[in-house]
Design an enzyme around this catalytic site. Structure first.
Site, mmCIF file in Angstrom:
data_model
loop_
_atom_site.group_PDB
_atom_site.id
_atom_site.type_symbol
_atom_site.label_atom_id
_atom_site.label_comp_id
_atom_site.label_asym_id
_atom_site.label_seq_id
_atom_site.Cartn_x
_atom_site.Cartn_y
_atom_site.Cartn_z
ATOM 1 N N ASP A 1 0.885 -1.104 0.105
ATOM 2 C CA ASP A 1 0.032 -0.002 0.169
ATOM 3 C C ASP A 1 0.751 1.412 0.143
ATOM 4 O O ASP A 1 0.245 2.341 0.086
ATOM 5 C CB ASP A 1 -0.810 -0.028 1.252
ATOM 6 C CG ASP A 1 -1.934 -0.844 1.105
ATOM 7 O OD1 ASP A 1 -2.754 -1.071 2.208
ATOM 8 O OD2 ASP A 1 -2.295 -1.333 -0.043
ATOM 9 N N LYS B 1 0.246 2.722 18.352
ATOM 10 C CA LYS B 1 -0.762 3.728 18.514
ATOM 11 C C LYS B 1 -0.581 4.229 19.759
ATOM 12 O O LYS B 1 -1.355 3.993 20.540
ATOM 13 C CB LYS B 1 -1.998 3.000 18.622
ATOM 14 C CG LYS B 1 -2.202 2.606 16.888
ATOM 15 C CD LYS B 1 -3.672 2.069 16.609
ATOM 16 C CE LYS B 1 -3.963 1.529 15.384
ATOM 17 N NZ LYS B 1 -2.988 0.821 14.574
ATOM 18 N N ASP C 1 0.108 6.032 2.848
ATOM 19 C CA ASP C 1 -0.203 4.763 2.649
ATOM 20 C C ASP C 1 -1.791 4.898 2.099
ATOM 21 O O ASP C 1 -2.437 5.284 2.469
ATOM 22 C CB ASP C 1 -0.521 3.933 4.238
ATOM 23 C CG ASP C 1 -1.356 2.728 4.121
ATOM 24 O OD1 ASP C 1 -1.128 2.134 5.136
ATOM 25 O OD2 ASP C 1 -1.840 2.387 3.295
#
Lengths: 412, 369
Positions: free
Chosen positions: B120, B171, B227
């Site tokens: 991606d 994250k 991405d």
């Protein structure tokens, strides 16, 4: 000899027609290319017996003078505007100017509400009235749905004579599906009835020492004249199935526009692709690649540039629609400007096509959640919509220059 | 022989193509994600061309879905580039590390390091610099990192000034660093001993251990990175890519009447009169743009048609779709393959599935099946 009286109210009335009525008196708002009450005048002028048309309202004479003189020239009937010194209700103005109406001894006179639109059947109405010597007032009536009838004046008639046995204005519960269209034929003797009503009001006013609010000359035609006349064999109603609608909101102006365009089809030298019916003022400039219609009225001095698409809309004088823009279900105010590639879109509020006799709904502006009900998009006079923006179901007050897109909003 | 163009031996590359590409639906309902054209060329081809330029001679595609479609389409195009293409077909999803174990036999054919990349990713591919840097520090693996504005959406990489990676934080809730894993690595074959043939996450189960052993380094990416696995990022990536083309002074970009900013137009496309195209638009082969159309920040895929006076901003128009006259589309509207949008409609953030005909406006974001 016949006369006609057109009642037009004043600036305090017709507030639901804002912001369109902020710049132009509602009776003069153009629908299918003609000011609203010009349609009334044209219908009256078609009857050769009709010699004079009196317009009664509380707008100042300055507002109306130009219009009146234009109408005189066009229709060769005496047309006069009578300004009420103070708002006198739907009956008070008529009573106040009764001598003007009676002058020249007309056999009868038509009385028309200025805020209705219709395929006026004045000749038939007059014929119906003449057949009934005891009639003081003949009302033009039409059928409505049970649910919607309560928003109008409801009438019950005796089956053979067509005399109105019961009249009630905007009842709380269902009375009858036959409603009052706001178009009447009246004999001069109706002024006697009005005099009695006037007397009662005077007594009431002075006995309350002027404390009960309204001016003593204030009278409601429906409550003070029609209602008491019901059941006396002096009030009659003729039911018609002609197209008829009230014009209370901008949405109803678009609806009326469509019907008047259909009734008054004009021969058009098409400057571009046209889907009927369309009214195009001769001084409007329309590019050949534009596509206009159906149901569009374009006023004087309007400029429509290349690749524009307009449908179901009213474009008022001197507005400009720039290249590739799309305007639908909207009213574009005088001298307003729509930028290139912009989208001005509203939502129609037409009567339910699945219900026979359904009328326009006249929804409130906001729904119960406090959100704006989808409605016709309105650009007030002088509004500028920048290029490439979308204006959806919104109302823009006059002279506002927008800087971005809006949806479901009132922009002050 | 000039040194600057030195081939780096039998270098192989593994591209993690993976699965269904669900985030790029409805486009991926018609074509596998790596074949969706980005700036008029399948994403995979952007990557393979960059790899070939860096001396790669064998590309392994780790796929779990529609391998046959891709094989058919790619083999011919890729052979023209002079590189061999092999498919490593996962019968069950193996995550981001498992596919390496599956392809172990292919990767073990040489002791040279191999590239791994996420399918991606679009950027100014730094494969030559990556290989050079990897050789210079001599450890087991090098990860390309890139700076992003919202690092908490990704896995953050913490590394020392000399490039040695200390830790990974997925994250993070509090700001730690704005450098994230850019989805491109170069690894020595010895790394394969750290990976089993089962679903494994390279970020969670492999890299942290390599970092502990001091065997993992970071190389900062220069230039743009994106991405492009979902429509919003696909369009942003397109803008960045076109901008990078402009800076390299590419004559691929289009200029002329009605063209604004960075615009890529395939030579077989036709553009009408009075149009305004751009900024940031790519128009694919055999596309027809009719008179008076205005297109901004959008991708129009092969064979589509945008009819007169339409206005598009931030849209992806799928293959062979037709956008009607005076249509307004905005806010990341994606039309799948062969969608018809009737004249005069308004589509705001619509996701329209393939072969659908739209006859009503979509004023608020919605999925149209």
């Amino acid at each position: 000899m016949l006369k006609a009286v057109i009642l037009i109210g004043g600036p305090q009335k017709g507030t639901r027609f804002r912001p369109l009525s902020l710049d132009t008196p509602k009776p003069l708002f153009p629908i299918a290319g003609l000011p609203l009450i010009q349609h009334h005048i044209a219908a009256c002028a078609k009857l050769i017996e009709c010699k004079e048309i009196l317009i009664i309202g509380s707008y100042t004479t300055t507002h109306m003078a130009q219009f009146v003189s234009d109408m005189q020239k066009e229709y060769h009937v005496i047309i006069r505007y009578l300004q009420e010194f103070t708002p006198l209700g739907t009956g008070g103005g008529l009573y106040h100017f009764r001598d003007q109406v009676r002058a020249g001894s007309p056999t009868a006179f038509f009385l028309l509400n200025g805020d209705v639109c219709a395929d006026f059947p004045l000749k038939e109405l007059w014929g119906f009235h003449e057949e009934r010597p005891s009639a003081l007032v003949t009302i033009m009536g039409t059928e409505a749905t049970r649910q919607q009838s309560v928003y109008y004046g409801c009438m019950v008639r005796e089956a053979t004579t067509k005399a109105v046995t019961h009249y009630v204005e905007k009842p709380n519960t269902y009375v009858s599906t036959l409603i009052n269209c706001g178009v009447y034929v009246c004999s001069l003797q109706v002024f006697h009835t009005m005099a009695e009503a006037f007397q009662r009001k005077q007594d009431g006013f002075y006995s309350a020492n002027g404390q009960n609010g309204a001016h003593p000359g204030y009278m409601s035609w429906e409550q003070d004249v029609l209602s008491p006349l019901a059941g006396t064999n002096k009030l009659y109603a003729m039911q018609v199935s002609n197209w008829w609608s009230q014009v209370k909101t901008a949405g109803s102006a678009i609806y009326a526009n469509r019907h008047y365009l259909e009734l008054n089809k004009t021969k058009l030298e098409a400057p571009c692709q046209i889907y009927p019916d369309v009214y195009l003022h001769p001084s409007a400039v329309v590019d050949s690649t534009a596509v206009i219609g159906p149901n569009v009225s374009i006023g004087a001095g309007v400029t429509v540039k290349a690749g524009v698409r307009i449908k179901e809309s009213i474009i008022l004088n001197n507005a400009t629609i720039n290249e590739h823009a799309l305007v639908m279900y909207s009213v574009v105010g005088q001298e307003a400007c729509v930028g290139e590639w912009s989208r001005v879109e509203g939502t129609p509020s037409d009567p339910d096509p699945n219900k026979p006799f359904a009328k326009m709904d006249n929804q409130p502006l906001f729904n119960t959640d406090g959100r704006l009900n989808p409605s016709i998009t309105i650009l007030g006079a002088g509004v500028i919509v920048p290029a490439e923006t979308i204006l959806l179901n919104s109302i823009v007050l006059p002279h506002k220059h927008l800087t971005r897109s809006f949806k479901h909003e009132i922009i002050l | 022989m000039c040194g600057s163009d030195k081939k780096l031996g039998e270098i192989r590359a593994l591209i993690l193509v993976g699965g269904y590409g669900t985030r790029l639906r409805p486009l991926t309902l018609s074509r596998p994600k790596p074949l969706v054209e980005f700036a008029n060329k399948p994403i995979l081809l952007h990557q393979i061309e960059a790899l070939v330029e860096a001396g790669v001679t064998q590309v392994i595609l780790a796929v779990s879905y529609r391998a046959d479609d891709m094989e058919k389409e790619l083999t011919e195009q890729v052979s023209k580039l002079g590189v061999s293409l092999t498919f490593s077909h996962e019968t069950e999803p193996l995550g981001t590390a498992g596919p390496l174990a599956l392809a172990k036999d292919l990767l073990n054919t040489s002791t040279e390091p191999f590239f791994v990349l996420n399918s991606d990713v679009i950027c100014d591919f730094p494969f030559k610099e990556l290989a050079k840097y990897h050789k210079s520090h001599g450890k087991e693996g090098t990860i390309v990192v890139t700076k992003v504005e919202e690092p908490s959406k990704y896995g953050v990489v913490v590394y020392k000034d000399d490039g040695q990676i200390e830790s990974f934080v997925e994250k993070p809730q509090e700001f730690i660093s704005n450098k994230i894993n850019a989805g491109m690595y170069v690894l020595n074959p010895s790394v394969l001993s750290r990976i089993d043939l089962r679903p494994m996450s390279i970020e969670k189960e492999v890299f942290p251990f390599m970092a502990q052993d001091g065997q993992l380094y970071a190389m900062e990416l220069q230039g743009f990175w994106m991405d492009v696995g979902q429509p919003k990022d696909f369009l942003t990536g397109m803008c960045l890519y076109l901008n990078s083309l402009r800076q390299k002074n590419s004559d691929k970009l289009h200029d002329g009447a009605g063209v604004v900013g960075n615009v890529l137009i395939d030579p077989t496309a036709t553009i009408g009169n009075g149009c305004r195209i751009g900024p940031n638009v790519t128009i694919g082969p055999n596309v027809i743009i009719e008179d008076g159309a205005c297109i901004k920040r959008s991708t129009i895929l092969r064979g589509a048609c945008v009819r007169q006076h339409a206005w598009l901003d931030g849209c992806i128009v799928g293959w062979r779709s037709v956008v009607g006259r005076w249509v307004r589309m905005e806010n990341c509207t994606v039309l799948g393959e062969d969608v018809i949008v009737k004249d005069e409609l308004y589509i705001n953030g619509g996701q329209v599935l393939p072969h659908k005909s739209i006859a009503l406006s979509v004023p608020e974001p919605q999925i149209i099946m």
